[in-house]
Structures are given as C-alpha cells and as structure tokens.
Motif scaffolding. Structure first.
Motif, PDB file in Angstrom:
ATOM      1  N   GLN A  82       0.777  -1.156  -0.077  1.00 50.31           N
ATOM      2  CA  GLN A  82      -0.046   0.005  -0.007  1.00 50.31           C
ATOM      3  C   GLN A  82       0.772   1.386  -0.019  1.00 50.31           C
ATOM      4  OE1 GLN A  82      -2.475  -0.816   3.202  1.00 50.31           O
ATOM      5  NE2 GLN A  82      -0.850   0.063   4.949  1.00 50.31           N
ATOM      6  N   GLU A  83       2.169   1.285   0.748  1.00 47.65           N
ATOM      7  CA  GLU A  83       3.042   2.524   0.518  1.00 47.65           C
ATOM      8  C   GLU A  83       3.576   2.769  -0.670  1.00 47.65           C
ATOM      9  OE1 GLU A  83       3.350   4.261   3.339  1.00 47.65           O
ATOM     10  OE2 GLU A  83       2.367   2.846   4.417  1.00 47.65           O
ATOM     11  N   SER A  84       3.633   1.736  -1.513  1.00 47.60           N
ATOM     12  CA  SER A  84       4.277   1.688  -3.065  1.00 47.60           C
ATOM     13  C   SER A  84       3.059   2.312  -3.879  1.00 47.60           C
ATOM     14  CB  SER A  84       4.803   0.243  -3.545  1.00 47.60           C
ATOM     15  OG  SER A  84       5.778   0.060  -3.069  1.00 47.60           O
ATOM     16  N   PHE A  85       1.963   1.818  -3.753  1.00 46.26           N
ATOM     17  CA  PHE A  85       0.756   2.248  -4.289  1.00 46.26           C
ATOM     18  C   PHE A  85       0.669   3.699  -4.100  1.00 46.26           C
ATOM     19  CE2 PHE A  85      -1.186  -2.156  -3.913  1.00 46.26           C
ATOM     20  CZ  PHE A  85      -0.287  -2.444  -4.728  1.00 46.26           C
ATOM     21  N   ARG A  86       0.845   4.281  -2.931  1.00 45.01           N
ATOM     22  CA  ARG A  86       0.514   5.611  -2.391  1.00 45.01           C
ATOM     23  C   ARG A  86       1.665   6.430  -3.376  1.00 45.01           C
ATOM     24  NH1 ARG A  86      -0.054   4.531   3.524  1.00 45.01           N
ATOM     25  NH2 ARG A  86      -2.114   4.008   3.431  1.00 45.01           N
ATOM     26  N   LEU A  87       2.820   5.974  -3.643  1.00 45.28           N
ATOM     27  CA  LEU A  87       3.893   6.686  -4.288  1.00 45.28           C
ATOM     28  C   LEU A  87       3.378   6.740  -5.676  1.00 45.28           C
ATOM     29  CD1 LEU A  87       6.732   7.600  -3.633  1.00 45.28           C
ATOM     30  CD2 LEU A  87       7.655   5.421  -4.651  1.00 45.28           C
ATOM     31  N   HIS A  88       2.672   5.633  -6.230  1.00 46.74           N
ATOM     32  CA  HIS A  88       2.235   5.780  -7.667  1.00 46.74           C
ATOM     33  C   HIS A  88       1.107   6.899  -7.711  1.00 46.74           C
ATOM     34  CE1 HIS A  88       3.884   2.172  -9.859  1.00 46.74           C
ATOM     35  NE2 HIS A  88       4.538   2.181  -8.742  1.00 46.74           N
ATOM     36  N   ARG A  89       0.486   6.956  -6.661  1.00 46.94           N
ATOM     37  CA  ARG A  89      -0.649   7.932  -6.675  1.00 46.94           C
ATOM     38  C   ARG A  89      -0.125   9.216  -6.892  1.00 46.94           C
ATOM     39  NH1 ARG A  89      -3.789   9.062  -1.210  1.00 46.94           N
ATOM     40  NH2 ARG A  89      -1.706   9.793  -0.841  1.00 46.94           N
TER      41      ARG A  89
END
Ligand code: ADP
Ligand code: MG
Length: 334
Positions: free
Chosen positions: A116-123
């Motif tokens: 989920q942290e990596s996904f936030r970075l993508h966001r």
C-alpha cells in the motif's frame, strides 16, 4: 492509426568476448574482440486498440528487447515504432501515463514496505485524484483478492501474491496499453490461474491493448487469439494462435518412475523416449494414445509415480520455426 505500429525495428548489442591465455590477451591489444548480437531484426507489426496479442518465441528470441523498445527503456539501432502515437524512446511524460510494463523478473514495488505504501507513491507520481485512487485500488484489490495483504511488507509475500501486487501497481493509473513479460513465470498453478482470469476480465472490461509473452500455453490460449512469433530476432509468424495450438496439442509428456529399478524395453512403442534415467523415464506420446499407453504400462509394470503434462511452449515454438523452409499454415510476414 493502430494502437501499436512497429516498422523495421532493429536493436543490436555489442557483446565483448573474453579470450583466454596470455597470447590471446596480447592479441586482444591489437584486435577488438566483440560480436554483434542482433536481438531484434527488422521487426514489423501492428496491433489494434483493444487487442490482446501473444508474443511468443524461444529463449533469447528478442521478446524482452522488443517490449523494452516499446516501453522506451531501450533505443533502437534503426527502425521506427509508435504506441498511441508516441515514439516510446522519446520518453514523453504523457506517454508514461498511458502504458505499463510488467515483468515476471523485476519488481517495481519496494521490498521492505507494505504494497500500500508503494501504491501511494504511484498515486503521487501519476497525480491520481484521491477519490479516483481509492476506487481503483478497491476494485483491483477485490478482483485480485489481496485486501488482507496490503499492510504486509512485500518481501513476506509469496511470489504469486507479489505478482498480483505488481499488477495493481501497473494498473492504478489506468494505462491504455499493457506490456506483460512473463507475468506468470515461476507461479504455482493456482496463482497462475488467478492472474490469468484477472487479466482476461480486466482486458475485456477496459478494452486495453495488451502484448503478452509467456512460457505457458495455457495463459496464451486463455487470453489471446492472435500470436506473433519471433525467432532469432525476426518475426516468423503473425496470425491465428490456433495454427500453433494445433501443432502444440498433438503430444503430451508422460513422466514415469518405475519401482523395479528397471525400465521396460517396450516403452518406445508408445512414443519417443525423451529422457531415461533409472528409474525415471520421460515419454512423448501422441495425445490420443495417452490413456491406452498409461493403461498398458500400469498393467504390465510396477510404477511408483507418474504425471502427464503439456510440452513446454517454447520447445514447440522452437521446433516449429527452427527449420527455415518450414512454413506455418497462415504464417509468413504480415
Ligand atoms: N543488454 C544486453 N546486452 C547484450 N545482449 C543482450 C542484452 N539484452 C539482450 N541481449 C541479447 O539479445 C538477444 C535477445 O534477448 P531477449 O530480448 O532478452 O530475448 P527473450 O526475451 O526472447 O528471451 C539474446 O541473445 C540476448 O542475449
Ligand atoms: Mg525475455
């Protein structure tokens, strides 16, 4: 204009050869010792919007290099290509937002962080509006059944779970084009199946354009109707996958382990013995002979273990396209 257009694309690599011995290294002072590997040679094809095409070929055929070219990670030696009207190696920011490359070997997720942290970075990177991001993440998480894993460090996930997270990362920004390079390599059968079903659903739902390379005929058969086959850097077939599948499905592989420590002489009458290492034997048998063959072998011998499997896709492809004079039914250049 087609979604993907590739014209006479070439990429070569210069590979330095190691020479051995003192004389050789002196020789090396005078002669440059390298060879040119033509990884991609005059490759041309078009893929329409919303198509999902299999990109097949034996190891070293040039599949990954082609996908790297189309992703702008590698610059061609010559030739031209556009994806959605963009020249990939110009690396325009606008293009980066329209495609994703997923590879079975390299990860874009941070190993020590929960996915989920990596996904936030993508966001952040793709500047996806908050509500939109939530919605997409929930949808993808549901489809791939990974909700309970979101807070776990990626390194603690199984290979199959990790691949599903990779797919989420690749799709969060809603790319129109997806390059999948061996997305199911090394996965167990259940994970492989799940990834496959997800891809089928998602591609149909979103009408995205996909190029898929895979070692597994099952993936390819489930997902694609058209196959482009590449061998030694060149396109050798572009057409219906069915033409290849027919050839592919003529045989099955039977692995046997005999308890007597002795291999019966009669095996060769069922098919080709591919490997024979006491007490194991690998047989290649015509598909319609499999049950007869098993019944007879089991009736006449004491067998400890057996399995029946498909031939590896790449082996079939290599066999189909290695002879230069062998042509596929609707093969040839497009
Ligand atoms: N960075 C590189 N440097 C030198 N040779 C390379 C490089 N990348 C790929 N090759 C060579 O190019 C050929 C095609 O490789 P690749 O595109 O990875 O094939 P595939 O994905 O079909 O297995 C192979 O002979 C490979 O060794
Ligand atoms: Mg590859």
């Amino acid at each position: 204009m087609s979604a993907i257009e590739v014209h006479d694309l070439c990429r070569q690599y210069r590979v330095y050869r190691k020479r051995e011995g003192v004389l050789a290294s002196i020789g090396g002072l005078f002669r440059r010792e390298y060879e040119i590997v033509r990884a991609v040679r005059n490759v041309s094809f078009r893929i329409e919007e919303g198509e999902m095409v299999a990109f097949l070929g034996p190891n070293g055929a040039g599949k990954t290099t082609t996908l790297k070219l189309l992703s702008g990670l590698v610059v061609p030696t010559s030739g031209h290509a556009t994806v959605l009207g963009y020249v990939p190696w110009q690396r325009k920011d606008a293009y980066r937002r329209r495609f994703s490359l997923v590879t079975g070997q390299k990860e874009q997720l941070w190993w020590d962080l929960p996915a989920q942290e990596s996904f936030r970075l993508h966001r952040e990177i793709y500047r996806i509006p908050d509500a939109e991001y939530r919605r997409r993440l929930d949808e993808l998480t549901d489809l791939l059944e990974v909700g309970r894993l979101m807070a776990r460090p990626v390194r603690e996930l199984s290979l199959g779970e990790r691949m599903r997270m990779e797919l989420i990362a690749a799709l969060l920004h809603r790319p129109d084009v997806l390059f999948l390079d061996e997305p199911t390599i090394g996965l167990d059968v259940v994970s492989q199946r799940r990834v496959q079903e997800f891809l089928r659903y998602y591609q149909r739902e979103q009408r995205i354009t996909v190029i898929l390379t895979s070692h597994y005929m099952k993936d390819v058969e489930a997902l694609c109707e058209r196959a482009i086959v590449i061998n030694r850097g060149q396109v050798v077939h572009d057409g219906q996958l069915a033409a290849i599948v027919d050839r592919f499905s003529q045989h099955k592989i039977i692995d046997l382990q005999f308890s007597d420590g002795e291999i019966p002489d009669s095996l060769s009458r069922y098919g080709q013995i591919l490997e024979s290492r006491l007490p194991r034997v690998r047989l290649q048998v015509p598909r319609n002979m499999v049950s007869t063959c098993l019944a007879e072998i089991l009736g006449e011998n004491s067998v400890d273990d057996l399995s029946v499997s498909e031939r590896p896709l790449e082996e079939v492809i290599a066999e189909l396209f290695s002879q230069p004079d062998e042509t596929c039914s609707d093969g040839g250049d497009p």
